[in-house]
Design an enzyme around this catalytic site. Structure first.
Site, PDB file in Angstrom:
ATOM      1  CB  VAL A 131      65.062  31.883  70.197  1.00 17.97           C
ATOM      2  CG1 VAL A 131      65.168  31.949  71.704  1.00 17.97           C
ATOM      3  CG2 VAL A 131      64.920  30.455  69.695  1.00 17.97           C
TER       4      VAL A 131
ATOM      5  CG  ASN B 164      71.177  26.275  76.399  1.00 21.40           C
ATOM      6  OD1 ASN B 164      71.983  25.367  76.208  1.00 21.40           O
ATOM      7  ND2 ASN B 164      69.923  26.040  76.796  1.00 21.40           N
TER       8      ASN B 164
ATOM      9  CE1 TYR C 155      71.825  20.569  67.816  1.00 23.00           C
ATOM     10  CE2 TYR C 155      73.790  19.207  67.685  1.00 23.00           C
ATOM     11  CZ  TYR C 155      72.932  19.997  68.422  1.00 23.00           C
ATOM     12  OH  TYR C 155      73.177  20.218  69.758  1.00 23.00           O
ATOM     13  CB  SER C 156      76.874  19.294  61.840  1.00 20.28           C
ATOM     14  OG  SER C 156      76.813  18.068  62.550  1.00 20.28           O
ATOM     15  CB  ALA C 157      74.896  23.306  58.882  1.00 23.18           C
TER      16      ALA C 157
END
Length: 243
Positions: free
Chosen positions: A64, A90, A155-157
């Protein structure tokens, strides 16, 4: 394959939430294109479970983060059999670390996989959907993209970025009868949380338990349905009441 069967692509379908979504889509009557990158054996298990339900599907392999490969594989899908009905974007990874200790490689790996994949996977599929004037696009974000989480700045970004992308794309595609929504899971029983100390997490969850991949999958199936045609630009959390 009957032309009446709607085709849905699920990325990251080799495990966790993606596997549950792929199987739930098959049970709902969709023809499932189950994506994987490295985990071929697990993806084959997903397809086996799809077929055991009496449903139809196939596997597709690509990275991906590789924009060229994504375009080639996905354009081949639409050129062969027309526009997909839906895509569930996902695929995602984590590389947790405190921000002070976060390496450039850890930042890039997470952002390129989690955020760039939205463009790489969804963009080649949009024009065929627009021509057909129908479709469903779902991106899997995270509670971390809404609340932020210690040790997960990267990860949050990336997951917050997915929310912004979904909301903007929803505005662009609404007149074409294409919905775009984000699902934000909380702490779900998958391999991704195997190193998280649960005694530290459970007090923050009002339901006092972890979520199940199937509980996320059931929402994805609803958002893919004809009945969800007036739901777009939404971020729906599946998190047991976390705020």
């Amino acid at each position: 394959m009957s032309e009446e069967i709607k085709r849905v692509l699920v990325t990251g379908a080799s495990g966790g939430i993606g596997k549950a979504v792929a199987i739930a889509c098959a049970r709902a009557g969709y023809y499932v294109i189950a994506h994987y990158n490295h985990s071929k054996e697990s993806a084959e298990d997903t397809l086996s479970k799809i077929c055991s339900e009496g449903a139809q599907g196939e596997l597709i392999q690509f990275d991906v983060t590789d924009r060229t490969e994504c375009r080639q594989k996905l354009e081949a899908l639409t050129e062969k059999q027309g526009a997909l009905w839906g895509v569930v974007s996902n695929a995602g990874i984590t590389h947790d670390n405190t921000f002070a200790g976060l390496s450039g490689e850890e930042w890039d790996a997470v952002v390129h996989t989690n955020l760039d994949s939205f463009y790489n996977v969804v963009q080649p599929l949009v024009l065929p959907m627009c021509r057909k004037k129908a479709g469903r696009i779902i991106t899997v974000s995270s509670i971390s993209g809404i609340m932020g989480n210690r040790g997960q700045v990267n990860y949050s970004a990336s997951k917050a970025g997915l929310i912004g992308a979904a909301k903007a794309l929803a505005v662009e595609l609404a007149s074409r009868h294409i919905t775009v929504n984000a699902i934000a899971p909380g702490v779900i029983e998958t391999d991704m949380i195997k190193d998280i100390p649960l005694d530290a997490v459970l007090p923050s969850i009002p339901m006092k338990r972890l979520g199940k991949p199937e509980e996320v999958a059931s929402l994805a199936v609803f958002l893919l349905s004809e009945q969800a045609g007036y739901i777009t630009r939404q971020v729906i959390s599946v998190n047991g009441g976390m705020v």
